[in-house]
Every structure is written in C-alpha cells, then in structure tokens.
Design a protein around this motif. Structure first.
Motif, PDB file in Angstrom:
ATOM      1  N   ASN A  56       0.921  -1.270   0.310  1.00 47.54           N
ATOM      2  CA  ASN A  56      -0.495  -0.145   0.168  1.00 47.54           C
ATOM      3  C   ASN A  56       0.777   1.109  -0.209  1.00 47.54           C
ATOM      4  O   ASN A  56       1.576   1.678   1.140  1.00 47.54           O
ATOM      5  CB  ASN A  56      -0.876   0.287   1.006  1.00 47.54           C
ATOM      6  CG  ASN A  56      -2.058   1.158   1.066  1.00 47.54           C
ATOM      7  OD1 ASN A  56      -1.234   2.126   0.562  1.00 47.54           O
ATOM      8  ND2 ASN A  56      -3.296   0.728   1.788  1.00 47.54           N
ATOM      9  N   SER A  58       1.037   4.277   0.260  1.00 46.09           N
ATOM     10  CA  SER A  58      -0.088   5.339   0.619  1.00 46.09           C
ATOM     11  C   SER A  58       0.174   5.092   2.119  1.00 46.09           C
ATOM     12  O   SER A  58       0.520   6.336   3.546  1.00 46.09           O
ATOM     13  CB  SER A  58      -1.250   6.204   0.515  1.00 46.09           C
ATOM     14  OG  SER A  58      -1.961   4.774   1.225  1.00 46.09           O
ATOM     15  N   ASN A  59       0.402   3.842   2.216  1.00 48.04           N
ATOM     16  CA  ASN A  59       0.396   3.902   3.963  1.00 48.04           C
ATOM     17  C   ASN A  59       1.039   2.358   4.387  1.00 48.04           C
ATOM     18  O   ASN A  59       0.484   1.269   4.470  1.00 48.04           O
ATOM     19  CB  ASN A  59      -1.159   3.605   4.341  1.00 48.04           C
ATOM     20  CG  ASN A  59      -0.974   3.021   6.110  1.00 48.04           C
ATOM     21  OD1 ASN A  59       0.004   3.549   6.531  1.00 48.04           O
ATOM     22  ND2 ASN A  59      -2.321   2.316   6.192  1.00 48.04           N
ATOM     23  N   ASN A  99      -1.886  -5.090   8.694  1.00 52.48           N
ATOM     24  CA  ASN A  99      -3.331  -5.113   7.655  1.00 52.48           C
ATOM     25  C   ASN A  99      -3.778  -6.107   7.246  1.00 52.48           C
ATOM     26  O   ASN A  99      -4.168  -6.429   6.236  1.00 52.48           O
ATOM     27  CB  ASN A  99      -3.864  -3.520   7.016  1.00 52.48           C
ATOM     28  CG  ASN A  99      -4.998  -3.470   6.417  1.00 52.48           C
ATOM     29  OD1 ASN A  99      -6.408  -4.269   7.843  1.00 52.48           O
ATOM     30  ND2 ASN A  99      -5.477  -3.007   5.550  1.00 52.48           N
TER      31      ASN A  99
END
Ligand SMILES: *[C@@H]1O[C@H](CO)[C@@H](O)[C@H](O)[C@H]1NC(C)=O
Ligand SMILES: *[C@@H]1O[C@H](CO)[C@@H](O)[C@H](O)[C@H]1NC(C)=O
Ligand SMILES: *[C@@H]1O[C@H](CO)[C@@H](O)[C@H](O)[C@H]1NC(C)=O
Ligand SMILES: *[C@@H]1O[C@H](CO)[C@@H](O)[C@H](O)[C@H]1NC(C)=O
Ligand SMILES: *[C@@H]1O[C@H](CO)[C@@H](O)[C@H](O)[C@H]1NC(C)=O
Ligand SMILES: *[C@@H]1O[C@H](CO)[C@@H](O)[C@H](O)[C@H]1NC(C)=O
Ligand SMILES: *[C@@H]1O[C@H](CO)[C@@H](O)[C@H](O)[C@H]1NC(C)=O
Ligand SMILES: *[C@@H]1O[C@H](CO)[C@@H](O)[C@H](O)[C@H]1NC(C)=O
Ligand SMILES: *[C@@H]1O[C@H](CO)[C@@H](O)[C@H](O)[C@H]1NC(C)=O
Ligand SMILES: *[C@@H]1O[C@H](CO)[C@@H](O)[C@H](O)[C@H]1NC(C)=O
Ligand SMILES: *[C@@H]1O[C@H](CO)[C@@H](O)[C@H](O)[C@H]1NC(C)=O
Ligand SMILES: *[C@@H]1O[C@H](CO)[C@@H](O)[C@H](O)[C@H]1NC(C)=O
Length: 771
Positions: A56, A58-59, A99
C-alpha cells in the motif's frame, strides 16, 4: 643468481602472500563483528514474509521498503543477524501497518533462530498459526496492540525460553493452561486487555525470575493463586478489572519481598484486608479499590513504610480513619466506602486526599492547626459536612483541585478564598447551601482555572467579573442559583470556554450590549441559558461568530454516537455506562462531537436569527417557551447533525420548511403550540413523531397520517391539553434532561466523572513510578 633471484623472487612472493594473509586475517579479525553475510535461506524467508502483505503505497511499512536483494539482509531495517552464523535472530517491525493475518506457511516461521520478535501495533488480524511453535528459541515476543484472536496460550506455553512476553491489547481468548507454568524463565509477562477467562493455574510458584505480571482487563475469575507471590523477584503485579473473588491471603510471602506495586482494583475480592499484606515492606503502590473488602481501614497498613499511593475506594469499609500515620504516603483514596467520623491530622501531610462518598462530618483539631500547604487535591464531595466553610480552608495555598460538592456547607464564601485559587484548576461546589454574593474580585488571581461548578446553591447578585482573568476556563456551570445579572457577554472573550450553563437563575435583559456588535463565543460547544428572564430580539447575524459550533464534526459515527440516534437511547446512556464501568472517557472526548443550544423558557421575541443555520455541528436546539414570531428559518435545514429540535410554545407562523424532512438524524422534534400552517413535511423522521409534537397549530394539515384516522384533526383547545400534555411533557423533559445532561445531570454525572478522571490521571501523573 637465477636461483637466488628465483629464490628471492619465490621468497618474495611467499612474503607477499603471508603479508596478504596476515593483513586479511587482521582485517577479518577487526571487521568480523560487523560483517553479517546474510544467509540466502534467511533472506528468502524474509522476502517471502514481505510479500505476504499487500503493498500500500500510501501507507506502507517504513521497514519493509528497504528489504530488497541489492543489500545484505542483515542490514535491512528491523532485522538483526547473529554475527557469526548470519542467522536472523531479531525482528522488530513495530508500527508496520500490515493489515493482514499471519499465514501458517509464512516466511516468518522459517526464521527458526529468531530470539526476538516484535510485531507490536501492526494491524495484525486473525489467529496466530501454530507454526509459531517452530520459533522455539524465542526469548522475547511482543505481539501487543493488534487485533489478534484465538486461544494462543497453549501455543505460547511451548516457547520455554521466553523471558519477555507481551500479548496485551488484542482479542485473545481461552484460558491459561497448566503447561504455562513451564515458562519458568519469564521475567516479564503482559497479557492485559484481552478476553482471557477461567482461573489461573494454581501453582504459580515456579516463575523464579518473574518481575512484572500484568493480567488486567480480562475475565479471569476464581480465587487468585497467591503462590505467585512466592517468586522472590516480583516487583509489579497488576490484576485490575477481572473477576477474581474471595478473600486473599499472602501467607507464603517472604518478608524480603521486592514487590513495589500491587493492583487488585475492580475485582470481587472480599473479606477484610489481609494482615499478611503488611509483609510487602517495599510496596509503593497499593490499589485495592472497587472490590468488596469489609471491616475497617487496618492500622497495620502503617507498617508499609514505603507506601506512596493507597487506593481503598469503592469497598465496604466502615468506621473512622485510623490515627496511625503511613509515613511516605502522598495520595490516599478512601472514596465510596462507609467511613465516618473526623478527618485525622495526618491527612494534612498528604498531597491528595479523596474522601468522597462517605459520612465524614468534621476535621480533627490536629488537622485544622496543621500546615496545609502540602495539599494539592482535596475531595470532600458527597459527605455529611455542614455549616460554614471552615476558616482553615484559606490555608490551602497549593490547591490544584477542590471538590466540596454535594454536602451541606452553607454561608458565604469568605474573602480570603481568593488566596487559594492561585493554582486552582478545578473548583466544584455544586449542591450545597452556599449563599450570598460571590465577591467580584474573588477570582482575580485565579489564572489557571479550567472548570468551575457552583450549581445548585443559593448564590445571588452578579457573576464575579474577575473570572475574566481565568483565560483557560473551559467549563462554567452556575445552574440553579439566584444570580441576578445581565447576560455575561463578557465571557465571550474567554478563548477556551466550551460549556456555559447559567440555566435557572434570574439573568435578565438582552443577550448583547450593543445590538450591532455580534458577540462570538468562539469555542462554545454547549450553552444553556434556559429558564431566566432574558428578553429582546436576536439580530439575524447573532450566531455568525460562534466558530466552534459552525464546525461540522468530521465523523459523526465516532464518539458517543450510537447507531440509533436519539439522546435518551443512543447518545448519553452509553457514555454513562462507560462511566459506570470505570472506562476513562475524557470529558473532552464526550464533548468532542457534541453541540447544544438551549435558550428555552425566556422572553425572546422577533425572528429566530437566520445565522442559526451556520451552526453546522449542532445536535440539540431548544428555543421553546419564548415568543419568537415569523417563519421558521429555512436555514435550519443546514443543520445536518441535528438530533433534537424543540420550537414549541412560541408564536411561529408559516410552514414547517419541507427541507427539514431531509435531516436524517433528527429524531425528536416539537412544533406544538404555535401558529404554523400548511402540510407537515413528508420525511420519515416527521411521520414517526408523536401526534403531540404538532398539536395546537390549528392550520397545520397532514396530521391524520401521524395521529391516525380516528384522531380528531382539529381538536378544541381543551382536548389538546388533555390529549397531548403527558406526551408533550415527556418530549420537553427529554430535551431538558438531555441538555441538563450536557451540563446538569450529564454534567452532574460527567462533571462528577471528570473530576474523578482528572483525579485519577492527576495522581497517576504525579506519582508515576520512576522506572
Ligand atoms: C492504503 O492505506 C490507506 C491509508 O491508511 C487506506 O486509506 C487505503 O484504503 C489502503 N489501501 C488498501 C488497498 O489497503
Ligand atoms: C533497496 O534498498 C536500499 C536500501 O536498503 C535502497 O536504497 C534501494 O533504493 C532499494 N532498491 C529498490 C529497487 O527498491
Ligand atoms: C486494510 O485492508 C482492508 C481490505 O482488506 C482495507 O479496506 C483497509 O482500508 C485497509 N486498512 C489500512 C489501514 O490499510
Ligand atoms: C514447523 O515445524 C513443523 C515440524 O515441527 C514443520 O512440519 C513445518 O513445516 C514447520 N513450519 C515452518 C513454516 O517452518
Ligand atoms: C532482544 O530483546 C531484549 C529485550 O528487549 C534486548 O535486551 C536484546 O538486546 C534484544 N536482542 C536483539 C538481538 O535485538
Ligand atoms: C507443544 O510441544 C509439544 C512437544 O514439543 C508438542 O507435542 C505439542 O504439539 C506442542 N503444542 C502446541 C500447541 O504447539
Ligand atoms: C509442562 O508442564 C506439564 C505439567 O505442568 C508437564 O507435564 C510437561 O511435561 C511440561 N512440558 C514441557 C515441554 O516442559
Ligand atoms: C505455603 O507453603 C507451604 C509449604 O511450602 C504449603 O504447604 C502451603 O500450601 C502454602 N500455602 C499457600 C496458601 O500457598
Ligand atoms: C450526594 O450525597 C448523598 C449522600 O450524602 C448520596 O446519596 C448521593 O448519591 C450524592 N449525589 C451525587 C450526585 O453524588
Ligand atoms: C448553616 O447551617 C447550620 C446548621 O448546619 C445552621 O445552624 C446555620 O444557621 C446555617 N447558616 C446559614 C447562614 O444558613
Ligand atoms: C494576586 O495578584 C496581585 C496582582 O495582580 C498580587 O499583587 C497578589 O500578590 C496576588 N495574590 C496572591 C495571593 O498571589
Ligand atoms: C426586558 O427585561 C427588562 C428587565 O427584565 C425590562 O426592563 C425590559 O423592558 C424588557 N425588554 C423588553 C423588550 O421586553
């Protein structure tokens, strides 16, 4: 010559060789602690692990981005190798937003030599695969602050080398198997804030190296195995918020115990406080609060010569506070017991005394004559104190918090009171019989005040204007007194004022000094000025500078807001439940998304100011019982968060703006007793209202749908009263109660709670263990 040359040459080469050999040996010896030589199997396992998590951009993990084949895996962030073997022995990837869940074939479990594994705060979900058992060399395992589930303990019980184990703040469940006691090398265990249950193994005597033991915030039950205390290295034991029960004895504890902190609060322990506790001579913190301990406050506690914090609150202790002193004590919480008698002199030497919810009546002479400048926090609330404020009160010159609420103190506040507010941040005097005037200069030096509650007394005259010096004031509650003053618009210059309650006093006149200058309560979130004699018109721009109320809370689903809106069912009760459960919900958080205006029960006339539509964050609006005229402003439809609207008992005319039907959270409304006309908006929220919400608007139509066919659409006034009164009362008092909650009941509750929270945090901050 040749030979010699050759031999020279040969010997030269040999020298050169041996030189290089020596140099390389030298260099190797020098450098070997720094060379890691990533082993390919280890590198591949790490890369496998990396690829198990969705990328991911952005993260992404700050660690994993440096993991690629161009560099030695022993230099990747978060990775440590054994210097000699090149095996990965430590992985610390805290705060990587994985996540995802860990899969049973994860590369992680191929790192068989791992000794340290730290995956705290990694957004890990699901169960821990049993392959974790492959990491049998682990000495340090930290999986705290994730969303992990399942019965993990049998698995962990096999990792017999563990010295440090933290599984805190997950959703792990199940019980602690007997085999767990095999982890005899443990020195640190933290499994708090999970859903573990059942009893702990009986024999806990084998953790000879155990220093810290945290199991708070689970559902453990049964009696607590005090064999734990046989382990000589124990320093901190925290069992708070479980269901351990029965009497507790520490009979097998050696008197050389190193125990410094013992936290048993929020369990179901009962019986008298055991005498054996006095063997813990190094104890600094003792928390026994919120149990069912009985008997008196024992004198043997004075043997705990190192004790600094003692919490005996919320038990069934009876009798007086003993006279014997606990030498080093700084903070004493005896609140909510059945203690009585006088407050002995030794409490004058403490920094914090929390005595609320008992039947204390008076102070010993020895207290009154003491130097009281040590006292920073004094909570006397909900006791049986009566009569005028004792004169020693003015000796309390170091106070941060003073709570006198819910007693029968009477008389006026002495002038010297202004000497004790210098450091004061919290002042609570609510529900006493104080009377007279609060001297105008009483707060002249009160520059640190944050919360002031004098509600429920008989104060009269003007609000003391010296409050203007309290630049940090956030909450002012003077509800239910006899203050007779103009509206205190000067308070609008206090930059942090969040809550202003002047309900049920004798404030009079208009809300502003100059009709053309708009006052801006820039930080106000809750204002209740209801049931006074305020009058006049509100200019159209009246609300245009109320900055905080114009901000729409970002996410209405956070905070205390529940699925089914409506403040009685959804809004407040959960927060009160949380309060009851002892969850530390900060008042600021409760207020975070809450905005309310109650101007009801005054004599305001003219139009409802259009600028009301700017207050986008508003959730409760009560303008009932005034003499507002003209139309309901269309701009009300901008208040997307509105949950309750009461415009009843005014002289409003025109139609109910159809756009109000689109306010999806508006669950309670009252338009009754006006001159409204035309159709009732079609929105489902409207159709769900009780008939009475529209009563006594003779020209309003569409009532049949709401009131039912059988209902007479246009009843005579007499019938209106009879039919609608109970329901109507209910709605009105609902709103009153809800508003009252924010400030009154709610505040009675929450402010009581704030004080509690504050006190708790305050003293934890103050006396945080130095390690
Ligand atoms: C990536 O992270 C951002 C920020 O947390 C999040 O909003 C987004 O949904 C994530 N995307 C995926 C595919 O997980
Ligand atoms: C590989 O990681 C190094 C840092 O360890 C970084 O400088 C380099 O840009 C990375 N290369 C790629 C292709 O990501
Ligand atoms: C986590 O993953 C889910 C999908 O599995 C995604 O919706 C969510 O945004 C992700 N959260 C973060 C913080 O990346
Ligand atoms: C874990 O160990 C078992 C045998 O004890 C083995 O079958 C399994 O493959 C191992 N798992 C991993 C991921 O290495
Ligand atoms: C493993 O963790 C322990 C405890 O935090 C620490 O003392 C030790 O240095 C760590 N070892 C490695 C190799 O990171
Ligand atoms: C624990 O270890 C034993 C023996 O090493 C093994 O038989 C058992 O399956 C392991 N238990 C778990 C839950 O991994
Ligand atoms: C763990 O403890 C149990 C009983 O307490 C014992 O039977 C078992 O052999 C032990 N297992 C290991 C791996 O030490
Ligand atoms: C105390 O120790 C003795 C001897 O070690 C033992 O017999 C007894 O059961 C222990 N009592 C408790 C409460 O653990
Ligand atoms: C006030 O004190 C009385 C006992 O003195 C107690 O019953 C009552 O609950 C207290 N009220 C509040 C709001 O604390
Ligand atoms: C205060 O209360 C006491 C009884 O507790 C009473 O005798 C006295 O008259 C009261 N004083 C005032 C000013 O109300
Ligand atoms: C109160 O403030 C005044 C000046 O504003 C100062 O002279 C006085 O000493 C202060 N009193 C106390 C008790 O600090
Ligand atoms: C408002 O109230 C004040 C005093 O209560 C009164 O003198 C004044 O006439 C009132 N003004 C209006 C417009 O009713």
């Amino acid at each position: 010559m040749m030979i010699s040359n050759q031999s020279y040459c040969f010997s030269g080469i040999a020298t050169l060789y041996s030189f290089f050999f020596l140099v390389s040996l030298f260099l190797h010896t020098l450098a070997s602690p720094m060379l890691h030589y990533c082993r390919h199997d280890q590198r591949d396992a790490l890369l496998d692990f990396k690829h198990e998590f969705p990328v991911n951009e952005s993260n992404s993990s700050p660690y994993l981005s440096s993991w690629n084949k161009t560099s030695d895996c022993c230099f990747w962030r978060g990775v440590t190798c054994d210097a000699k073997s090149g095996e990965v022995i430590s992985l610390d990837l805290s705060f990587s937003p994985f996540n995802n869940s860990l899969n049973p074939n994860s590369g992680l479990f191929k790192l068989h030599h791992l000794r340290n594994l730290t995956l705290a705060n990694c957004y890990l979900y699901g169960e821990i695969p049993s392959s974790l058992g492959n990491l049998s060399h682990l000495t340090h395992l930290d999986l705290s602050e994730n969303y992990l589930v399942g019965e993990v303990m049998a698995l962990v019980g096999n990792l017999t080398q563990l010295r440090y184990l933290s599984l805190s703040s997950n959703k792990f469940s199940g019980n602690i198997p007997v085999s767990f006691a095999n982890l005899t090398k443990l020195s640190y265990l933290d499994i708090s804030e999970n859903q573990f249950e059942s009893t702990l193994p009986r024999d806990m005597s084998r953790f000879h190296n155990l220093e810290e033991f945290y199991v708070g915030g689970n559902s453990f039950s049964g009696s607590f195995p005090t064999s734990l205390f046989m382990n000589p290295s124990l320093t901190w034991v925290v069992l708070t918020r479980n269901q351990f029960k029965g009497p507790i004895e520490f009979s097998n504890t050696s008197s050389s115990s190193k125990l410094q902190g013992l936290y048993l609060s929020h369990n179901k322990f009962d019986g008298p406080i055991p005498k054996s506790i006095s063997k813990f001579s190094n104890l600094e913190h003792l928390f026994l609060g919120s149990n069912s301990f009985t008997g008196s406050v024992p004198t043997f506690l004075s043997k705990l010569v190192n004790l600094e914090i003692l919490d005996l609150s919320h038990n069934n202790l009876v009798g007086p506070i003993p006279r014997s002193n606990i030498v080093k004590l700084k903070s004493l919480d005896l609140s909510n017991n059945k203690l009585e008698g006088e407050i002995p002199g030794w409490l004058a030497g403490l920094s914090a005394s929390m005595l609320s919810g008992n039947s204390f009546k008076s102070f010993a002479k020895s207290f009154e004559v003491s130097d009281l400048t040590q006292i920073i926090l004094l909570d006397l609330s909900s006791n049986s104190f009566r009569g005028p404020l004792p004169s020693w009160i003015c000796k309390l010159r170091s106070l941060d918090l003073l709570d006198l609420s819910n007693n029968s103190f009477n008389g006026s506040i002495p002038q010297c009171f202004k000497n004790i507010v210098v450091d004061l941040r919290t002042l609570n005097m609510q529900n006493n019989d104080f009377s007279g005037i609060l001297l105008p200069e009483i707060f002249v030096n009160a520059t640190r005040l944050i919360r002031v509650d004098v509600s429920g007394n008989k104060f009269e005259g003007k609000l003391p204007e010296s409050l203007i010096n309290s630049r940090y004031l956030e909450i002012l509650n003077v509800r239910s007194n006899r203050f007779k003053d103009k509206f205190p618009s000067w308070l609008s210059s206090l930059p942090s004022l969040n809550v202003l309650i002047i309900r049920s006093n004798e404030f009079y006149g208009p809300l502003y000094d100059h009709p053309n200058v708009s006052i801006g309560f820039q930080s106000l979130k809750v204002i209740d000025i209801s049931h006074n004699d305020l009058n006049g018109t509100l200019p159209p721009f009246y609300f245009s500078n109320w900055r905080e109320m114009t901000t729409l809370s970002k996410d209405i689903s956070t905070g205390m807001y529940m699925e089914n809106p409506g403040f009685s069912g959804g809004y407040y009760l959960p927060s009160m439940e949380m309060v009851n459960k002892g969850v530390d919900t900060k008042f600021e958080q409760i207020l975070k998304d809450f905005r309310a205006i109650d101007f009801s029960g005054n004599n305001f006339v003219g139009e409802i100011p259009k600028s009301i539509g700017l207050l986008k964050g508003l959730r409760l609006l009560n303008l009932s019982g005034n003499a507002f005229t003209s139309n309901i402003p269309q701009s009300l439809a901008n208040l997307k968060n509105l949950e309750a609207l009461d415009l009843s008992r005014n002289q409003l005319s025109g139609q109910i703006p159809p756009d109000l039907g689109s306010l999806s959270f508006l669950s309670t409304m009252n338009f009754s007793h006006n001159n409204l006309q035309g159709p009732i908006p079609k929105g489902t929220q409207f159709q769900r209202q009780n008939c009475s919400a529209f009563m006594d608007n003779p020209r309003l139509n569409g009532l049949e749908d709401i009131c039912g066919e059988t209902h007479v659409p246009d009843p005579t006034p007499q019938e209106t009263e009879d039919l609608s009164e109970p329901e109507e009362q209910q709605v009105i008092s609902w709103i009153a109660a809800a508003i009252a909650y924010a400030p009154g009941v709610f505040c009675g509750f929450v402010i009581g709670h704030i004080f509690f929270t504050q006190k708790h945090e305050w003293f934890m901050e103050m006396f945080r263990p130095s390690n």
